[in-house]
Design a protein around this motif. Sequence first.
Motif, mmCIF file in Angstrom:
data_model
loop_
_atom_site.group_PDB
_atom_site.id
_atom_site.type_symbol
_atom_site.label_atom_id
_atom_site.label_comp_id
_atom_site.label_asym_id
_atom_site.label_seq_id
_atom_site.Cartn_x
_atom_site.Cartn_y
_atom_site.Cartn_z
ATOM 1 N N SER A 1 0.834 -1.206 0.000
ATOM 2 C CA SER A 1 0.000 0.000 0.000
ATOM 3 C C SER A 1 0.864 1.250 0.000
ATOM 4 C CB SER A 1 -0.929 0.003 1.216
ATOM 5 O OG SER A 1 -1.851 -1.067 1.162
ATOM 6 N N GLN A 2 1.997 1.210 0.716
ATOM 7 C CA GLN A 2 2.919 2.341 0.698
ATOM 8 C C GLN A 2 3.362 2.650 -0.728
ATOM 9 O OE1 GLN A 2 6.352 2.057 3.195
ATOM 10 N NE2 GLN A 2 5.183 2.036 5.110
ATOM 11 N N ALA A 3 3.777 1.615 -1.443
ATOM 12 C CA ALA A 3 4.258 1.804 -2.814
ATOM 13 C C ALA A 3 3.174 2.388 -3.704
ATOM 14 C CB ALA A 3 4.762 0.478 -3.377
ATOM 15 N N GLN A 4 1.943 1.910 -3.551
ATOM 16 C CA GLN A 4 0.842 2.397 -4.373
ATOM 17 C C GLN A 4 0.550 3.867 -4.095
ATOM 18 O OE1 GLN A 4 -2.484 -0.230 -3.719
ATOM 19 N NE2 GLN A 4 -1.326 -2.042 -4.290
ATOM 20 N N VAL A 5 0.555 4.258 -2.821
ATOM 21 C CA VAL A 5 0.281 5.649 -2.464
ATOM 22 C C VAL A 5 1.414 6.564 -2.943
ATOM 23 C CG1 VAL A 5 0.053 7.266 -0.522
ATOM 24 C CG2 VAL A 5 -1.235 5.115 -0.534
ATOM 25 N N LEU A 6 2.656 6.126 -2.795
ATOM 26 C CA LEU A 6 3.788 6.929 -3.257
ATOM 27 C C LEU A 6 3.751 7.106 -4.774
ATOM 28 C CD1 LEU A 6 6.656 5.498 -1.040
ATOM 29 C CD2 LEU A 6 5.503 7.694 -0.787
#
Length: 264
Positions: free
Chosen positions: A185-190
């Motif tokens: 989820s971190q990667a997607q938001v970034l």
Amino acid sequence: MMYQIDDLYLSLPDMTRKPLLGATPRIEILKGLSFDVPKGSVLGIVGGSGSGKSTLGRAMLRLLEPTGGRIIFDGTDITHQTEDQLRGTRRRFQMIFQDPMSSLNPRRRVAGIIAGPLKLHGLDGIDARVNEALDMVGLPRHFARRFPHELSGGQRQRVGIARAIALRPDFILADEIVSGLDVSSQAQVLNLLGDLVKELGLTLAFISHDLSVIRRLCDRVLVLYQGEIVEEGLTADLFDAPQAAYTRELLAAIPLPDPHQPWR
């Protein structure tokens, strides 16, 4: 420049010490900070707990009033403007908060959450703007009818981003917005934020304690320690040749696949 911060000081009341007589003692949080944020850039603000990074972010948005120095937003000195004077400017800068469960009203549906700031600023075409914001953050339009508790953590954070960009601001402050998400989820938001910066021409300040996150998104990095800037520079330069001992400590704290390999 989108922001020019000049010799910024800020102190807050020390609520742990209440005198019997006289004024409450104050703690100096920010100590003479000076830096610029060019339009269209992404600035990373990094530091450990208590370094002053969140206080700096709130001062930049004039959620806190400095005790010294100046805050220049797009050529206008907003350091000591009143709320009436700031009303027109507030639409131009927005904030995405760390914990969407506490920043999103649990009693309102997603449509109402995104529409709130639009109505506050008297904009028309609310439904169309809400749908557009959902499209831009990659959420299906039927999510407009859901409540925050019906969404995953990453989806809730996307709603927070949608609420911020619905006003089409010039500047967004993102305060530790991926710290509570899993790695995927971190990667997607970034990735989403990076795309929005390019698509909307945003200027972004991204606050984090995690330099690996900062490296992925930011053009420049500001390292804070105990309310002071200990290092500032291009992201690549800071990672390749950190100058401050504190920066090297932060870099050393990043987990590596092989502990015998250098950061590079």
